[in-house]
Design a protein around this motif. Structure first.
Motif, PDB file in Angstrom:
ATOM      1  N   ILE A  16      12.158  24.037  22.978  1.00  0.00           N
ATOM      2  CA  ILE A  16      12.548  25.194  22.176  1.00  0.00           C
ATOM      3  C   ILE A  16      13.887  25.739  22.669  1.00  0.00           C
ATOM      4  N   VAL A  17      14.070  25.786  23.966  1.00  0.00           N
ATOM      5  CA  VAL A  17      15.343  26.249  24.534  1.00  0.00           C
ATOM      6  C   VAL A  17      16.464  25.337  24.049  1.00  0.00           C
ATOM      7  N   GLU A  18      16.219  24.027  24.026  1.00  0.00           N
ATOM      8  CA  GLU A  18      17.235  23.080  23.538  1.00  0.00           C
ATOM      9  C   GLU A  18      17.551  23.328  22.070  1.00  0.00           C
ATOM     10  N   LYS A  19      16.527  23.610  21.286  1.00  0.00           N
ATOM     11  CA  LYS A  19      16.750  23.870  19.857  1.00  0.00           C
ATOM     12  C   LYS A  19      17.574  25.139  19.651  1.00  0.00           C
ATOM     13  N   ILE A  20      17.295  26.152  20.450  1.00  0.00           N
ATOM     14  CA  ILE A  20      18.073  27.397  20.355  1.00  0.00           C
ATOM     15  C   ILE A  20      19.532  27.123  20.715  1.00  0.00           C
ATOM     16  N   GLN A  21      19.760  26.345  21.766  1.00  0.00           N
ATOM     17  CA  GLN A  21      21.124  26.006  22.169  1.00  0.00           C
ATOM     18  C   GLN A  21      21.825  25.193  21.079  1.00  0.00           C
ATOM     19  N   THR A  22      21.103  24.271  20.441  1.00  0.00           N
ATOM     20  CA  THR A  22      21.686  23.463  19.364  1.00  0.00           C
ATOM     21  C   THR A  22      22.105  24.346  18.201  1.00  0.00           C
ATOM     22  N   HIS A  28      28.200  28.334  16.256  1.00  0.00           N
ATOM     23  CA  HIS A  28      29.243  28.961  17.077  1.00  0.00           C
ATOM     24  C   HIS A  28      28.929  30.445  17.327  1.00  0.00           C
ATOM     25  N   VAL A  29      27.667  30.675  17.728  1.00  0.00           N
ATOM     26  CA  VAL A  29      27.227  32.030  18.049  1.00  0.00           C
ATOM     27  C   VAL A  29      26.483  31.989  19.376  1.00  0.00           C
ATOM     28  N   SER A  30      26.142  33.162  19.867  1.00  0.00           N
ATOM     29  CA  SER A  30      25.374  33.225  21.118  1.00  0.00           C
ATOM     30  C   SER A  30      23.922  32.829  20.841  1.00  0.00           C
ATOM     31  N   GLN A  31      23.199  32.531  21.917  1.00  0.00           N
ATOM     32  CA  GLN A  31      21.790  32.177  21.761  1.00  0.00           C
ATOM     33  C   GLN A  31      20.997  33.358  21.194  1.00  0.00           C
ATOM     34  N   THR A  32      21.370  34.557  21.579  1.00  0.00           N
ATOM     35  CA  THR A  32      20.711  35.753  21.055  1.00  0.00           C
ATOM     36  C   THR A  32      20.885  35.834  19.545  1.00  0.00           C
ATOM     37  N   ASP A  33      22.127  35.598  19.082  1.00  0.00           N
ATOM     38  CA  ASP A  33      22.383  35.643  17.637  1.00  0.00           C
ATOM     39  C   ASP A  33      21.662  34.502  16.918  1.00  0.00           C
ATOM     40  N   ALA A  34      21.545  33.348  17.560  1.00  0.00           N
ATOM     41  CA  ALA A  34      20.830  32.214  16.968  1.00  0.00           C
ATOM     42  C   ALA A  34      19.350  32.561  16.783  1.00  0.00           C
ATOM     43  N   ILE A  35      18.754  33.192  17.802  1.00  0.00           N
ATOM     44  CA  ILE A  35      17.344  33.595  17.706  1.00  0.00           C
ATOM     45  C   ILE A  35      17.180  34.658  16.624  1.00  0.00           C
ATOM     46  N   THR A  36      18.092  35.618  16.592  1.00  0.00           N
ATOM     47  CA  THR A  36      18.039  36.677  15.577  1.00  0.00           C
ATOM     48  C   THR A  36      18.123  36.077  14.182  1.00  0.00           C
ATOM     49  N   GLU A  37      19.047  35.149  13.991  1.00  0.00           N
ATOM     50  CA  GLU A  37      19.216  34.510  12.686  1.00  0.00           C
ATOM     51  C   GLU A  37      17.968  33.716  12.296  1.00  0.00           C
ATOM     52  N   ALA A  38      17.369  33.020  13.263  1.00  0.00           N
ATOM     53  CA  ALA A  38      16.157  32.239  12.988  1.00  0.00           C
ATOM     54  C   ALA A  38      15.009  33.157  12.566  1.00  0.00           C
ATOM     55  N   ILE A  39      14.862  34.276  13.237  1.00  0.00           N
ATOM     56  CA  ILE A  39      13.793  35.217  12.897  1.00  0.00           C
ATOM     57  C   ILE A  39      14.044  35.839  11.528  1.00  0.00           C
ATOM     58  N   TYR A  42      13.134  33.342   8.960  1.00  0.00           N
ATOM     59  CA  TYR A  42      11.680  33.249   8.845  1.00  0.00           C
ATOM     60  C   TYR A  42      11.138  34.348   7.928  1.00  0.00           C
ATOM     61  N   PHE A  43      11.569  35.593   8.152  1.00  0.00           N
ATOM     62  CA  PHE A  43      11.054  36.697   7.342  1.00  0.00           C
ATOM     63  C   PHE A  43      11.543  36.623   5.908  1.00  0.00           C
ATOM     64  N   ALA A  44      12.770  36.178   5.684  1.00  0.00           N
ATOM     65  CA  ALA A  44      13.281  36.018   4.323  1.00  0.00           C
ATOM     66  C   ALA A  44      12.474  34.957   3.579  1.00  0.00           C
ATOM     67  N   GLU A  45      12.179  33.855   4.257  1.00  0.00           N
ATOM     68  CA  GLU A  45      11.405  32.777   3.641  1.00  0.00           C
ATOM     69  C   GLU A  45       9.972  33.232   3.375  1.00  0.00           C
ATOM     70  N   ARG A  46       9.413  33.985   4.297  1.00  0.00           N
ATOM     71  CA  ARG A  46       8.051  34.494   4.121  1.00  0.00           C
ATOM     72  C   ARG A  46       7.977  35.394   2.897  1.00  0.00           C
ATOM     73  N   ASP A  47       8.971  36.286   2.742  1.00  0.00           N
ATOM     74  CA  ASP A  47       9.011  37.166   1.579  1.00  0.00           C
ATOM     75  C   ASP A  47       9.175  36.367   0.292  1.00  0.00           C
ATOM     76  N   GLU A  48       9.987  35.319   0.349  1.00  0.00           N
ATOM     77  CA  GLU A  48      10.213  34.469  -0.816  1.00  0.00           C
ATOM     78  C   GLU A  48       8.920  33.754  -1.222  1.00  0.00           C
ATOM     79  N   LYS A  49       8.186  33.248  -0.235  1.00  0.00           N
ATOM     80  CA  LYS A  49       6.910  32.590  -0.518  1.00  0.00           C
ATOM     81  C   LYS A  49       5.932  33.579  -1.129  1.00  0.00           C
ATOM     82  N   TYR A  50       5.951  34.806  -0.651  1.00  0.00           N
ATOM     83  CA  TYR A  50       5.068  35.829  -1.204  1.00  0.00           C
ATOM     84  C   TYR A  50       5.394  36.071  -2.672  1.00  0.00           C
TER      85      TYR A  50
END
Length: 150
Positions: A16-22, A28-39, A42-50
């Motif tokens: 998972i750490v490797e995926k975040i780094q990838t 071209h963002v920080s790992q924090t921004d990558a995690i934020t974007e992934a989350i 996730y919530f945008a897709e969840r709302d779309e599925k709903y």
């Protein structure tokens, strides 16, 4: 205006750490921004599925409601015809009662003529015949449904 961030310490599996780094390297963002974007993703897709799920249910209900509405309309038309015929018969009976100057009403509970008994028998036979037709139709419909599922 800058939002304040909270510190969070988590333990993650090495893959998972490797995926975040990838993700961080690709975007071209920080790992924090990558995690934020992934989350956020996730919530945008969840709302779309709903919304998709909600639309599917709405379409199914509309389909079932249309069939029900058609049946209700037929019942309403039948009820209107029966109401009209009943009013005509009441007017006729009122006129007949008035012309013949009847003083009292003899109900079928007191006396039932042969004609009345014949009429009741005829109506009972018709009701039974229509009920049998309906049962036969429903049975054929169920058989077709079972054959289509097989």
């Amino acid at each position: 205006m800058r939002t304040t961030k909270q510190r969070l310490h988590v333990r993650l599996a090495p893959d998972i750490v490797e995926k975040i780094q990838t993700i961080a390297n690709e975007k071209h963002v920080s790992q924090t921004d990558a995690i934020t974007e992934a989350i956020d993703h996730y919530f945008a897709e969840r709302d779309e599925k709903y919304v998709v799920f909600q639309n599917m249910i709405s379409e199914l209900m509309d389909e079932k409601f249309a069939a029900l509405q058609e049946k209700l309309h037929r019942i309403q038309v039948t009820g209107n015809v029966i109401d009209r015929d009943t009013k005509i018969l009441l007017e006729f009976m009122n006129h007949y009662y008035l012309i013949n100057e009847f003083n009292d009403l003899i109900t079928t509970e007191k006396y039932k003529t042969n004609g009345m008994q014949q009429a009741e028998d005829l109506i009972q036979k018709r009701i039974h015949k229509h009920r049998q037709k309906k049962l036969d139709y429903e049975k054929r419909k169920a058989q077709k449904h079972q054959e289509s599922e097989a």
